[in-house]
Scaffold this motif. Structure first.
Motif, PDB file in Angstrom:
ATOM      1  N   GLU A   1       1.243  -1.065  -0.295  1.00 31.14           N
ATOM      2  CA  GLU A   1      -0.245  -0.052  -0.394  1.00 31.14           C
ATOM      3  C   GLU A   1       0.590   0.984  -0.276  1.00 31.14           C
ATOM      4  N   CYS A   2       0.441   2.125  -0.962  1.00 30.38           N
ATOM      5  CA  CYS A   2       0.910   3.491  -0.398  1.00 30.38           C
ATOM      6  C   CYS A   2       1.927   4.182   0.430  1.00 30.38           C
ATOM      7  N   PRO A   3       2.981   4.205   0.672  1.00 32.25           N
ATOM      8  CA  PRO A   3       3.567   4.354   2.231  1.00 32.25           C
ATOM      9  C   PRO A   3       3.003   5.722   2.527  1.00 32.25           C
ATOM     10  N   ASP A   4       2.756   6.917   1.847  1.00 36.29           N
ATOM     11  CA  ASP A   4       2.506   8.509   1.753  1.00 36.29           C
ATOM     12  C   ASP A   4       0.933   9.466   1.393  1.00 36.29           C
ATOM     13  N   TYR A   5      -0.328   9.159   2.404  1.00 39.93           N
ATOM     14  CA  TYR A   5      -1.119  10.340   1.381  1.00 39.93           C
ATOM     15  C   TYR A   5      -1.461  11.191   1.771  1.00 39.93           C
ATOM     16  N   VAL A   6      -0.085  11.375   2.625  1.00 40.46           N
ATOM     17  CA  VAL A   6      -0.398  13.298   3.240  1.00 40.46           C
ATOM     18  C   VAL A   6       0.141  14.244   2.544  1.00 40.46           C
ATOM     19  N   SER A   7       1.530  14.018   2.224  1.00 44.32           N
ATOM     20  CA  SER A   7       2.461  15.186   1.597  1.00 44.32           C
ATOM     21  C   SER A   7       3.098  15.572   0.345  1.00 44.32           C
ATOM     22  N   ALA A   8       1.358  14.950  -0.664  1.00 48.70           N
ATOM     23  CA  ALA A   8       1.518  15.693  -1.863  1.00 48.70           C
ATOM     24  C   ALA A   8      -0.452  15.739  -1.865  1.00 48.70           C
ATOM     25  N   GLY A   9      -0.617  15.834  -0.770  1.00 46.81           N
ATOM     26  CA  GLY A   9      -1.763  16.690  -0.982  1.00 46.81           C
ATOM     27  C   GLY A   9      -3.059  15.851  -0.596  1.00 46.81           C
ATOM     28  N   GLU A  10      -4.318  15.917  -1.333  1.00 47.27           N
ATOM     29  CA  GLU A  10      -5.595  14.924  -1.558  1.00 47.27           C
ATOM     30  C   GLU A  10      -5.539  14.298  -2.540  1.00 47.27           C
ATOM     31  N   ASN A  11      -6.050  13.264  -2.091  1.00 49.53           N
ATOM     32  CA  ASN A  11      -6.456  12.307  -3.175  1.00 49.53           C
ATOM     33  C   ASN A  11      -4.501  12.337  -4.127  1.00 49.53           C
ATOM     34  N   SER A  12      -4.093  11.500  -3.379  1.00 46.77           N
ATOM     35  CA  SER A  12      -2.405  11.617  -3.832  1.00 46.77           C
ATOM     36  C   SER A  12      -1.930  10.171  -3.172  1.00 46.77           C
ATOM     37  N   CYS A  13      -0.397  10.207  -3.871  1.00 47.81           N
ATOM     38  CA  CYS A  13       0.566   9.603  -2.902  1.00 47.81           C
ATOM     39  C   CYS A  13       1.709   9.648  -3.334  1.00 47.81           C
ATOM     40  N   TYR A  14       2.322   9.817  -2.106  1.00 49.44           N
ATOM     41  CA  TYR A  14       3.765  10.449  -2.469  1.00 49.44           C
ATOM     42  C   TYR A  14       4.946   9.359  -1.900  1.00 49.44           C
ATOM     43  N   PHE A  15       5.881   8.821  -2.833  1.00 52.04           N
ATOM     44  CA  PHE A  15       6.687   8.273  -2.335  1.00 52.04           C
ATOM     45  C   PHE A  15       8.312   8.434  -1.763  1.00 52.04           C
ATOM     46  N   ASN A  16       8.177   8.997  -1.376  1.00 51.54           N
ATOM     47  CA  ASN A  16      10.167   9.089  -1.033  1.00 51.54           C
ATOM     48  C   ASN A  16      10.974   8.971  -1.427  1.00 51.54           C
ATOM     49  N   SER A  17      12.501   9.131  -1.236  1.00 52.80           N
ATOM     50  CA  SER A  17      13.474   8.448  -1.750  1.00 52.80           C
ATOM     51  C   SER A  17      13.864   7.539  -1.391  1.00 52.80           C
ATOM     52  N   SER A  18      13.542   6.547  -0.200  1.00 51.06           N
ATOM     53  CA  SER A  18      13.167   5.138   0.241  1.00 51.06           C
ATOM     54  C   SER A  18      12.475   3.962  -0.674  1.00 51.06           C
ATOM     55  N   PHE A  19      11.139   5.285  -1.291  1.00 54.37           N
ATOM     56  CA  PHE A  19      10.173   4.361  -1.925  1.00 54.37           C
ATOM     57  C   PHE A  19      10.334   4.514  -3.510  1.00 54.37           C
TER      58      PHE A  19
END
Ligand SMILES: *[C@@H]1O[C@H](CO)[C@@H](O)[C@H](O)[C@H]1NC(C)=O
Ligand SMILES: *[C@@H]1O[C@H](CO)[C@@H](O)[C@H](O)[C@H]1NC(C)=O
Ligand SMILES: *[C@@H]1O[C@H](CO)[C@@H](O)[C@H](O)[C@H]1NC(C)=O
Ligand SMILES: *[C@@H]1O[C@H](CO)[C@@H](O)[C@H](O)[C@H]1NC(C)=O
Ligand SMILES: *[C@@H]1O[C@H](CO)[C@@H](O)[C@H](O)[C@H]1NC(C)=O
Length: 295
Positions: free
Chosen positions: A100-118
């Motif tokens: 599942e998406c590692p981060d639903y918050v950082s890139a705003g609503e209806n989004s998933c953010y993948f930081n450099s670890s991902f």
């Protein structure tokens, strides 16, 4: 035809049933079912719009995020939470494990953010959106395909030259790479596209993509104001990022001929050549006179 009309027709059909025979009822019912068919497509597209991916973007080839549309649900059924799952197609492992998406918050609503670890650059990703356990959208890509750099910054310009007539000027436009793009170590190689226009024009003029962060603009009119903007893309990629802020260029009007038309130029030449021509003729005349005297 809307739903109310339809219900009314149905009610009428029901009431008319009391009076007429089966044949009439059958006819009305078939008409109603036709109406239902014509209403249904509208209902489908309107009230159960499924969420879809709108964009996946990596600004600097180190992280990325994906966005999707809101689920539109006028209907009674709650579509349930939207979840994003991703898998990295690893040739060695050969297995596809959905996480599942590692981060639903950082890139705003209806989004998933993948930081450099991902974020892995060279391994293709597949992502899917699920609602109530069912997949509603899916796409695959590798991170280098979705690079769209942030806008270039610090646009500025310097004057190179003003034409003899004071009507035209050449300038040099400069800018800096997006701060988050690692161009020093060559992690990213950016190409820039400069666009410019007169303030009152609607069409931007486009220059060919360049690798440097400055470019001359020739033959601008000093009596006009210009707007300049720059955007960039990863080299060999198709996708430009957003445009920089617009740089306004108002040229200094330095010459006494400023704002006059170009016809000053030929006149100036004619006068200069005229005077020098007369001077030469005068010299020739004096020289030949002297020669005659000596003879
Ligand atoms: C519903 O669909 C109709 C026709 O397809 C369209 O005109 C209308 O704007 C839609 N309404 C909404 C809320 O999307
Ligand atoms: C990425 O996110 C995970 C979980 O949110 C966190 O543990 C990790 O430290 C983050 N990595 C970086 C480089 O920020
Ligand atoms: C542009 O450069 C001039 C001097 O070269 C400087 O005074 C000015 O602040 C710069 N403008 C911007 C927006 O950086
Ligand atoms: C200025 O413009 C003239 C004519 O267009 C050109 O010959 C000259 O090289 C230019 N000088 C500079 C410094 O650009
Ligand atoms: C743009 O057009 C308006 C009138 O349409 C004019 O007043 C203004 O001076 C123009 N600006 C420039 C920079 O040419």
């Amino acid at each position: 035809m809307d739903l109310w009309q339809l219900l009314l027709t149905l009610a009428l059909a029901g009431s008319s049933d009391a009076f007429s025979g089966r044949e009439t009822t059958a006819a009305i019912l078939s008409r109603v079912s036709q109406s239902l068919l014509s209403v249904n497509p509208g209902l489908k597209t309107n009230s159960s719009k499924k969420p879809k991916f709108t964009k996946c973007r990596s600004p600097e080839l180190e992280t990325f995020s994906c966005h999707w549309t809101d689920a539109v649900h006028h209907g009674l059924k709650n579509p349930g939470p939207i979840q994003l799952f991703y898998t990295r197609r690893n040739a060695q492992e050969g297995t596809q494990e959905w996480k599942e998406c590692p981060d639903y918050v950082s890139a705003g609503e209806n989004s998933c953010y993948f930081n450099s670890s991902f974020t892995s650059i060279w391994i293709p990703y597949c992502i899917k959106l699920t609602s109530n356990g069912g997949t509603v959208d899916e796409k695959c890509f590798s991170v280098n395909q979705i690079v769209q750099p942030d806008p270039p910054i610090a646009l500025n310009w310097t004057l190179l030259n003003i034409s003899l007539t004071g009507v035209h000027a050449d300038i040099q436009v400069r800018w800096e790479a997006p701060p988050n793009a690692d161009i020093q170590k060559g992690w990213m190689v950016l190409e820039y596209e400069l666009q410019y226009k007169e303030v009152n024009e609607t069409q931007w003029k486009m220059m060919d993509p360049i690798l440097s962060t400055s470019v001359p603009l020739y033959s601008l009119r000093v009596d006009k104001e210009y707007e300049v903007r720059v955007r960039s893309k990863q080299r060999k990629s198709e996708n430009y990022g957003e445009f920089s802020e617009v740089l306004y260029v108002k040229l200094p009007q330095m010459s006494q001929f400023t704002c006059e038309e170009d016809f000053y130029f030929p006149w100036l030449l004619i006068i200069i050549f005229g005077i020098s021509g007369l001077t030469v003729m005068l010299f020739v005349f004096l020289f030949s006179k002297q020669q005659r005297k000596e003879n």
